[in-house]
Design a protein around this motif. Structure first.
Motif, PDB file in Angstrom:
ATOM      1  N   ASN A   2       0.984  -0.961  -0.107  1.00  5.96           N
ATOM      2  CA  ASN A   2       0.144  -0.136   0.345  1.00  5.96           C
ATOM      3  C   ASN A   2       1.122   1.267   0.046  1.00  5.96           C
ATOM      4  OD1 ASN A   2       0.644   0.350   2.401  1.00  5.96           O
ATOM      5  ND2 ASN A   2      -1.095  -0.615   2.684  1.00  5.96           N
ATOM      6  N   VAL A   3       0.417   2.331   0.017  1.00 10.97           N
ATOM      7  CA  VAL A   3       0.821   3.563  -0.282  1.00 10.97           C
ATOM      8  C   VAL A   3       1.873   4.158   1.242  1.00 10.97           C
ATOM      9  CG1 VAL A   3       0.612   6.294  -0.395  1.00 10.97           C
ATOM     10  CG2 VAL A   3      -0.804   4.812  -1.529  1.00 10.97           C
ATOM     11  N   SER A   4       1.072   3.674   2.617  1.00  9.79           N
ATOM     12  CA  SER A   4       2.178   3.517   3.383  1.00  9.79           C
ATOM     13  C   SER A   4       4.014   2.647   3.230  1.00  9.79           C
ATOM     14  CB  SER A   4       1.717   3.144   5.141  1.00  9.79           C
ATOM     15  OG  SER A   4      -0.057   4.031   4.688  1.00  9.79           O
ATOM     16  N   GLU A   5       3.860   1.952   3.036  1.00  9.58           N
ATOM     17  CA  GLU A   5       4.559   0.951   2.764  1.00  9.58           C
ATOM     18  C   GLU A   5       5.711   0.999   1.797  1.00  9.58           C
ATOM     19  OE1 GLU A   5       1.997  -3.495   3.676  1.00  9.58           O
ATOM     20  OE2 GLU A   5       2.269  -2.796   1.396  1.00  9.58           O
ATOM     21  N   GLN A   6       5.130   1.917   1.199  1.00 11.89           N
ATOM     22  CA  GLN A   6       5.604   2.330  -0.311  1.00 11.89           C
ATOM     23  C   GLN A   6       6.740   3.970   0.060  1.00 11.89           C
ATOM     24  OE1 GLN A   6       3.932   4.442  -3.590  1.00 11.89           O
ATOM     25  NE2 GLN A   6       5.129   3.680  -4.972  1.00 11.89           N
ATOM     26  N   THR A  29      -2.025   3.102   9.866  1.00 13.25           N
ATOM     27  CA  THR A  29      -1.256   2.536   8.954  1.00 13.25           C
ATOM     28  C   THR A  29       0.076   2.229   8.888  1.00 13.25           C
ATOM     29  OG1 THR A  29      -1.390   4.018   6.913  1.00 13.25           O
ATOM     30  CG2 THR A  29      -3.077   2.637   7.422  1.00 13.25           C
ATOM     31  N   ALA A 132      -2.687   8.094  -5.323  1.00 14.52           N
ATOM     32  CA  ALA A 132      -1.871   6.576  -4.576  1.00 14.52           C
ATOM     33  C   ALA A 132      -0.807   7.545  -6.189  1.00 14.52           C
ATOM     34  CB  ALA A 132      -2.226   6.017  -4.709  1.00 14.52           C
ATOM     35  N   VAL A 163      -4.489   3.604   2.713  1.00 10.55           N
ATOM     36  CA  VAL A 163      -4.616   2.059   2.702  1.00 10.55           C
ATOM     37  C   VAL A 163      -4.446   1.501   1.673  1.00 10.55           C
ATOM     38  CG1 VAL A 163      -5.563   2.243   4.311  1.00 10.55           C
ATOM     39  CG2 VAL A 163      -6.686   2.861   3.525  1.00 10.55           C
ATOM     40  N   GLU A 164      -4.406   2.578   0.452  1.00  8.88           N
ATOM     41  CA  GLU A 164      -4.791   2.733  -0.640  1.00  8.88           C
ATOM     42  C   GLU A 164      -3.635   1.070  -1.852  1.00  8.88           C
ATOM     43  OE1 GLU A 164      -5.538   4.991  -3.927  1.00  8.88           O
ATOM     44  OE2 GLU A 164      -7.382   6.084  -2.454  1.00  8.88           O
ATOM     45  N   GLU A 165      -3.745   0.491  -3.214  1.00 12.16           N
ATOM     46  CA  GLU A 165      -2.529   0.359  -3.809  1.00 12.16           C
ATOM     47  C   GLU A 165      -1.681   0.990  -3.924  1.00 12.16           C
ATOM     48  OE1 GLU A 165      -2.373  -2.891  -6.792  1.00 12.16           O
ATOM     49  OE2 GLU A 165      -3.773  -2.927  -6.507  1.00 12.16           O
ATOM     50  N   ALA A 166      -0.196   1.285  -3.740  1.00 11.23           N
ATOM     51  CA  ALA A 166       0.526   1.912  -3.891  1.00 11.23           C
ATOM     52  C   ALA A 166       0.810   2.175  -6.002  1.00 11.23           C
ATOM     53  CB  ALA A 166       1.788   1.055  -4.117  1.00 11.23           C
TER      54      ALA A 166
END
Length: 580
Positions: A2-6, A29, A132, A163-166
């Motif tokens: 997700n965007v946070s992880e990216q 997140t 995102a 939380v959106e997909e990166a």
């Protein structure tokens, strides 16, 4: 992903190892993405301002990006004072702000704050992530600006985007760091050389911009027989034990430093934006060299202003400077500085055991006992006076503080920031009781993460420096505003899981400092000191003398009228004065 992880992956790629913050709904997140992550640690502070102060110190020590975070409006607002310190110390700090969901933005939603307007002055760049796809692009731009400009930047992430997909991976790229060195032109160097060669009494005022040119500054001083005055911020660049150094000027300076600046025919300002114009000369010729052209002529009329890196400038200048033989100006100032240092050493001797104790006794012992690579942080207030007068930053010692922003409560969280990236290094926070009282809640954080910071708290139950300012302006001491009701800080340390000792007798000072150095836990020395200790500036104007005189007359009259606070204050001052 997700965007946070990216975003966290982008931070890892530039060497970020920790984030300072208080989590909340809009940041959950991120903390979830960090679960089990061995590369980036979440430092859970008890107040966001302390996290921002700690991040500033981390950036100063690592010369790399540091990160702090606050959730939505209230949490992010708590960051702002610490971020102003980062701005004025010119270090790269990224603030991550959580925000309400896009659908609620602009509706005065719960905890919604228009953060962009509020942070406009402190940040060199801000981005509110609206999709995102744009997230990696604006985060990388923010990091690039922070590192290149040594500035504060902020990225705001609505909770629904986090939380959106990166997406937008095609925007990802390495962060590029500039290595260019600003070298003055031949014409600029020739002007400087000509002025130096013609002058008879030259003083060097060396600031923190000389950090990479220490040896060149010392060599120039010897070549042209120029005394060196340094700023508090550059005390760990130019040391009081270095040859030709005559100390500091300014309110917490010393007479030789003051006279070196004011009596020179030519003042050479190197890498400094020294702010106190009343401690700079009106009628001397002034040369100023600085990387940042906006600093030149900012405080005083400058005759020759040159934009350039101090090291490159001095290297280019060296061959054009003619050696000088007459050292009378230098020798007199060095002799006076040595006398001043001897006097300071004598009045901080442990035999000078009046109680409540003289504050300088602690600093004198600490100066002898601390390691040659110890790091010190100092708070705003009287504690800065004792550091300036009694701490020698020889070897690889470092000194950090809020030297430009001037905020209270920076000392302890900055020490945490240093210790977090230097786990084996000796780190001291030199703080007043007023400043420590603002941030002492995060002592628990130091205990939690096993950061063995050592905290010397000057406990005189008073806002001491404010009292000096009040009396200088002609006001009587206002105890209802200045008095502090303090706990036993050593017992507080133990209650939190750390360790500490309360010191009221001179015979216990050495033992206390040795205990702190040896302790594997965060340690507080509760130093009970005399609130009447006086420290005068190196030069007192008629206006200041008149203000102080009016203050004392008012205090005497109030004490005659049975004001016990005024009477006790005068007695403390008299005892301190006649035992110095």
């Amino acid at each position: 992903m997700n965007v946070s992880e990216q975003i966290l992956q982008i931070l890892k790629n530039v060497g970020v190892t920790q984030i300072w913050g208080v989590t909340g709904d809009a940041l959950n997140t991120f903390t979830d993405a960090l679960r089990g992550d061995e590369d980036i640690k979440w430092n859970a502070v008890r107040h966001e301002e302390n996290g921002a102060f700690a991040a500033t110190a981390e950036a100063q020590m690592t010369n790399n990006l540091a990160v702090c975070a606050g959730t939505v409006g209230p949490g992010t607002l708590h960051l702002i004072n610490g971020l102003y310190n980062a701005k004025k110390e010119r270090v790269p700090v990224l603030a991550i702000s959580g925000q309400v969901a896009r659908v609620n933005m602009g509706t005065n939603y719960f905890q919604e704050v228009g953060l962009t307007k509020i942070f406009d002055d402190v940040c060199a760049y801000q981005a509110v992530i609206r999709s995102a796809e744009e997230a990696p692009r604006v985060v990388l731009k923010a990091i690039q600006i922070a590192l290149e400009q040594r500035a504060v930047v902020r990225v705001e992430i609505p909770i629904d985007i986090a939380v959106e997909e990166a997406k937008g991976s095609h925007y990802e790229h390495p962060v590029f760091r500039g290595n260019a060195v600003l070298v003055p032109s031949d014409d600029d160097i020739n002007k400087i050389a000509s002025a130096i060669n013609e002058a008879k009494k030259i003083t060097i005022l060396a600031g923190a911009g000389c950090r990479n040119s220490r040896e060149e500054v010392l060599a120039l001083s010897e070549k042209i027989k120029a005394p060196i005055v340094h700023t508090l911020r550059s005390s760990d660049v130019i040391h009081n034990d270095d040859k030709n150094v005559v100390g500091l000027t300014g309110l917490i300076g010393n007479p030789s430093g003051y006279h070196a600046v004011m009596k020179a025919d030519l003042l050479l300002m190197l890498g400094t934006d020294f702010p106190y114009s009343n401690f700079l000369p009106d009628d001397s010729k002034i040369i100023q060299i600085d990387n940042r052209i906006e600093n030149i002529g900012n405080r005083v009329k400058v005759d020759i202003g040159v934009q350039g890196d101090c090291l490159a400038s001095l290297q280019k200048l060296d061959s054009k400077i003619l050696p000088k033989k007459n050292s009378e100006f230098l020798d007199n100032l060095v002799e006076n500085f040595n006398k001043w240092k001897k006097h300071k050493e004598e009045n901080s001797n442990l035999d000078n055991d009046l109680e409540p104790l003289h504050p300088q006794l602690f600093m004198n012992v600490l100066n002898r006992k601390a390691s040659d690579d110890a790091c010190f942080t100092v708070d705003v207030g009287e504690s800065a006076i004792w550091v300036a007068h009694h701490l020698t930053l020889h070897g690889k010692r470092r000194l950090l503080g809020s030297f430009n922003h001037g905020s209270m409560a920076v000392g302890f969280p900055a020490a945490m920031g240093i210790q977090s990236v230097n786990p084996g290094r000796e780190v001291w926070a030199i703080v007043g009781d007023g400043a420590f009282g603002m941030c002492m809640n995060d002592f628990i954080t130091a205990v939690r993460y096993n950061w063995p910071v050592k905290i010397l708290v000057y406990n005189n139950s008073q806002l001491g420096f404010v009292k000096i300012e009040m009396e200088e302006a002609g006001y009587a001491m206002a105890n209802e505003a200045l008095e502090l009701q303090n706990p036993n800080f050593a017992e507080y340390a133990k209650l939190c899981g750390g360790d500490g000792i309360r010191v009221e007798h001179a015979t216990d000072i050495e033992k206390a400092i040795e205990m702190a150095i040896a302790s594997p836990k965060p340690f507080i020395i509760d130093a009970v000191t005399n609130p009447g200790e006086l420290s005068l500036p190196p030069h007192i104007t008629l206006e200041e003398a008149w203000g102080f005189g009016k203050s004392k007359i008012k205090e005497i009259l109030l004490s005659v009228k049975s004001d016990k606070d005024q009477k006790n204050n005068l007695m403390d001052e008299i005892k301190a004065f006649f035992n110095n």
